[in-house]
Design a protein around this motif. Structure first.
Motif, PDB file in Angstrom:
ATOM      1  N   GLY A 138     -63.877  50.776  85.801  1.00  0.00           N
ATOM      2  CA  GLY A 138     -63.176  49.611  85.272  1.00  0.00           C
ATOM      3  C   GLY A 138     -62.325  49.968  84.072  1.00  0.00           C
ATOM      4  N   ALA A 139     -62.860  50.809  83.196  1.00  0.00           N
ATOM      5  CA  ALA A 139     -62.108  51.239  82.023  1.00  0.00           C
ATOM      6  C   ALA A 139     -60.917  52.108  82.417  1.00  0.00           C
ATOM      7  CB  ALA A 139     -63.019  52.010  81.070  1.00  0.00           C
ATOM      8  N   ASN A 154     -63.093  59.882 100.031  1.00  0.00           N
ATOM      9  CA  ASN A 154     -62.223  59.033 100.837  1.00  0.00           C
ATOM     10  C   ASN A 154     -62.847  57.689 101.206  1.00  0.00           C
ATOM     11  OD1 ASN A 154     -59.514  60.359 101.977  1.00  0.00           O
ATOM     12  ND2 ASN A 154     -60.998  61.977 101.559  1.00  0.00           N
ATOM     13  N   SER A 155     -64.144  57.540 101.004  1.00  0.00           N
ATOM     14  CA  SER A 155     -64.791  56.281 101.363  1.00  0.00           C
ATOM     15  C   SER A 155     -65.364  55.581 100.127  1.00  0.00           C
ATOM     16  CB  SER A 155     -65.879  56.526 102.414  1.00  0.00           C
ATOM     17  OG  SER A 155     -66.809  57.516 101.964  1.00  0.00           O
ATOM     18  N   ARG A 156     -66.531  56.025  99.655  1.00  0.00           N
ATOM     19  CA  ARG A 156     -67.209  55.336  98.559  1.00  0.00           C
ATOM     20  C   ARG A 156     -66.362  55.294  97.289  1.00  0.00           C
ATOM     21  NH1 ARG A 156     -70.310  56.650  94.117  1.00  0.00           N
ATOM     22  NH2 ARG A 156     -70.028  58.868  94.548  1.00  0.00           N
ATOM     23  N   ARG A 157     -65.821  56.445  96.894  1.00  0.00           N
ATOM     24  CA  ARG A 157     -65.053  56.484  95.644  1.00  0.00           C
ATOM     25  C   ARG A 157     -63.758  55.694  95.760  1.00  0.00           C
ATOM     26  NH1 ARG A 157     -66.495  62.784  94.797  1.00  0.00           N
ATOM     27  NH2 ARG A 157     -68.339  62.513  93.480  1.00  0.00           N
ATOM     28  N   THR A 158     -63.147  55.720  96.940  1.00  0.00           N
ATOM     29  CA  THR A 158     -61.951  54.910  97.143  1.00  0.00           C
ATOM     30  C   THR A 158     -62.289  53.431  97.028  1.00  0.00           C
ATOM     31  OG1 THR A 158     -60.818  56.553  98.510  1.00  0.00           O
ATOM     32  CG2 THR A 158     -60.203  54.247  98.842  1.00  0.00           C
ATOM     33  N   TRP A 202     -61.962  48.316  94.213  1.00  0.00           N
ATOM     34  CA  TRP A 202     -62.700  47.173  93.670  1.00  0.00           C
ATOM     35  C   TRP A 202     -62.351  46.966  92.195  1.00  0.00           C
ATOM     36  CZ3 TRP A 202     -66.102  43.566  95.700  1.00  0.00           C
ATOM     37  CH2 TRP A 202     -66.792  42.802  94.769  1.00  0.00           C
ATOM     38  N   ALA A 203     -62.380  48.048  91.444  1.00  0.00           N
ATOM     39  CA  ALA A 203     -62.047  47.954  90.021  1.00  0.00           C
ATOM     40  C   ALA A 203     -60.594  47.511  89.828  1.00  0.00           C
ATOM     41  CB  ALA A 203     -62.289  49.297  89.335  1.00  0.00           C
ATOM     42  N   ALA A 204     -59.701  48.019  90.669  1.00  0.00           N
ATOM     43  CA  ALA A 204     -58.289  47.651  90.575  1.00  0.00           C
ATOM     44  C   ALA A 204     -58.087  46.160  90.849  1.00  0.00           C
ATOM     45  CB  ALA A 204     -57.473  48.480  91.555  1.00  0.00           C
ATOM     46  N   ALA A 205     -58.782  45.640  91.869  1.00  0.00           N
ATOM     47  CA  ALA A 205     -58.669  44.219  92.181  1.00  0.00           C
ATOM     48  C   ALA A 205     -59.204  43.371  91.030  1.00  0.00           C
ATOM     49  CB  ALA A 205     -59.430  43.909  93.469  1.00  0.00           C
ATOM     50  N   GLU A 206     -60.327  43.789  90.457  1.00  0.00           N
ATOM     51  CA  GLU A 206     -60.917  43.054  89.337  1.00  0.00           C
ATOM     52  C   GLU A 206     -59.994  43.067  88.119  1.00  0.00           C
ATOM     53  OE1 GLU A 206     -64.342  41.520  88.977  1.00  0.00           O
ATOM     54  OE2 GLU A 206     -63.670  41.342  91.065  1.00  0.00           O
ATOM     55  N   PHE A 252     -59.006  45.561 101.798  1.00  0.00           N
ATOM     56  CA  PHE A 252     -58.684  44.964 100.499  1.00  0.00           C
ATOM     57  C   PHE A 252     -57.370  44.195 100.571  1.00  0.00           C
ATOM     58  CE2 PHE A 252     -61.978  47.575  98.647  1.00  0.00           C
ATOM     59  CZ  PHE A 252     -62.322  46.914  97.478  1.00  0.00           C
ATOM     60  N   ALA A 253     -56.390  44.769 101.246  1.00  0.00           N
ATOM     61  CA  ALA A 253     -55.084  44.119 101.343  1.00  0.00           C
ATOM     62  C   ALA A 253     -55.150  42.850 102.189  1.00  0.00           C
ATOM     63  CB  ALA A 253     -54.065  45.095 101.925  1.00  0.00           C
ATOM     64  N   HIS A 254     -55.830  42.921 103.326  1.00  0.00           N
ATOM     65  CA  HIS A 254     -55.883  41.771 104.230  1.00  0.00           C
ATOM     66  C   HIS A 254     -56.669  40.606 103.634  1.00  0.00           C
ATOM     67  CE1 HIS A 254     -54.825  44.219 108.099  1.00  0.00           C
ATOM     68  NE2 HIS A 254     -53.828  44.115 107.247  1.00  0.00           N
ATOM     69  N   SER A 255     -57.578  40.906 102.722  1.00  0.00           N
ATOM     70  CA  SER A 255     -58.311  39.836 102.045  1.00  0.00           C
ATOM     71  C   SER A 255     -57.532  39.290 100.850  1.00  0.00           C
ATOM     72  CB  SER A 255     -59.671  40.341 101.575  1.00  0.00           C
ATOM     73  OG  SER A 255     -59.521  41.329 100.554  1.00  0.00           O
ATOM     74  N   ARG A 256     -56.330  39.817 100.660  1.00  0.00           N
ATOM     75  CA  ARG A 256     -55.451  39.420  99.561  1.00  0.00           C
ATOM     76  C   ARG A 256     -56.029  39.773  98.199  1.00  0.00           C
ATOM     77  NH1 ARG A 256     -50.134  37.565 100.916  1.00  0.00           N
ATOM     78  NH2 ARG A 256     -50.248  37.146 103.154  1.00  0.00           N
ATOM     79  N   ALA A 257     -56.975  40.696  98.178  1.00  0.00           N
ATOM     80  CA  ALA A 257     -57.545  41.119  96.898  1.00  0.00           C
ATOM     81  C   ALA A 257     -56.609  42.059  96.152  1.00  0.00           C
ATOM     82  CB  ALA A 257     -58.885  41.811  97.120  1.00  0.00           C
ATOM     83  N   LEU A 258     -55.765  42.791  96.916  1.00  0.00           N
ATOM     84  CA  LEU A 258     -54.981  43.848  96.291  1.00  0.00           C
ATOM     85  C   LEU A 258     -53.836  44.255  97.223  1.00  0.00           C
ATOM     86  CD1 LEU A 258     -55.279  45.693  93.721  1.00  0.00           C
ATOM     87  CD2 LEU A 258     -56.429  47.319  95.210  1.00  0.00           C
ATOM     88  N   PRO A 259     -52.597  44.241  96.752  1.00  0.00           N
ATOM     89  CA  PRO A 259     -51.491  44.750  97.571  1.00  0.00           C
ATOM     90  C   PRO A 259     -51.574  46.275  97.690  1.00  0.00           C
ATOM     91  CG  PRO A 259     -50.693  43.284  95.838  1.00  0.00           C
ATOM     92  CD  PRO A 259     -52.113  43.626  95.505  1.00  0.00           C
TER      93      PRO A 259
END
Length: 236
Positions: free
Chosen positions: A52-53, A81-85, A90-94, A145-152
């Motif tokens: 987050g920081a 490519n999976s968990r860390r992505t 998630w942090a970017a959307a928040e 993430f994109a399809h849920s509109r959380a993040l472009p």
């Protein structure tokens, strides 16, 4: 624009750092340390406050999900490519990041017959090879993430990165793309972000524009004004 580049210690990460610095304020990150005059924040991209920081005050992220790191095991590659992505997105959307550029690979389409003109509308054909499976998992995560509109998100599928002068005289690879051309393409995407805020998800293919090239870059030329300088026509 304040831009975070992950995978900053890779050759593509360093090229992006140099290429984007004149137009953007950069924050670089990777698991390993990096000697640089630019802002650098080491990060494991964990599911915690440190990620987050990392994205705090960032407007756009260039996530080098598919950037080979010497010495990575298959498990580390898939984890990145999976968990860390997922943790990063998630942090970017928040944090309200405006856009994320996720770097993937055109090797997802290698199983198609070479005579077919594969565009961005075609379906990837992943395999169980960790390198290819990792790219597929990364794209799937970003798309959700994109399809849920959380993040472009824009997914950039790159050809095989090379320096044109280093492969001069070598047998031509129809998926080559010069690393400087790839950097310019990603820079063009960042330039388009403000104008395309209503576009939650996009995919673009980036490689050379040679008549012998494996994949078409017509969409990149049209949408991004992509004009690769290297077409490798001198290569046999």
């Amino acid at each position: 624009m304040r831009v975070l580049i992950t995978g900053a210690t890779t050759s593509l990460g360093q090229a992006l750092s140099d290429g984007l610095a004149p137009a953007h304020l950069l924050r670089l990150s990777d698991r390993d340390g990096l000697e640089t005059q630019r802002e650098f924040v080491p990060s494991e991209l964990g599911h915690d406050e440190s990620t987050g920081a990392l994205v705090e005050d960032i407007e756009a992220i260039v996530h080098l999900a598919y950037a080979p790191r010497p010495g990575d095991s298959e498990t580390e590659w898939l984890d990145h490519n999976s968990r860390r992505t997922y943790n990063l997105l998630w942090a970017a959307a928040e944090a309200g990041v405006k856009h994320v550029v996720v770097v993937s690979t055109l090797d997802l389409f290698a199983p198609y017959d070479s005579h077919l003109t594969v565009s961005e509308n075609w379906k990837p054909l992943p395999s169980c090879d960790p390198a290819i499976l990792g790219a597929h998992l990364c794209e799937f995560t970003a798309r959700e993430f994109a399809h849920s509109r959380a993040l472009p998100v824009t997914v950039v599928r790159l050809g095989h990165l090379v320096h044109a002068e280093e492969v001069e005289g070598q047998s031509y690879d129809p998926v080559w793309v010069d690393i400087d051309d790839a950097v310019r393409a990603i820079g063009n995407i960042l330039d388009k972000i403000t104008a395309e805020r209503d576009r939650p998800y996009g995919v673009v293919h980036i490689q050379s524009d040679s008549p012998r090239a494996r994949f078409s870059v017509a969409a990149a030329k049209s949408r991004l004004e992509f004009a690769p300088e290297q077409n490798f026509e001198a290569n046999p």
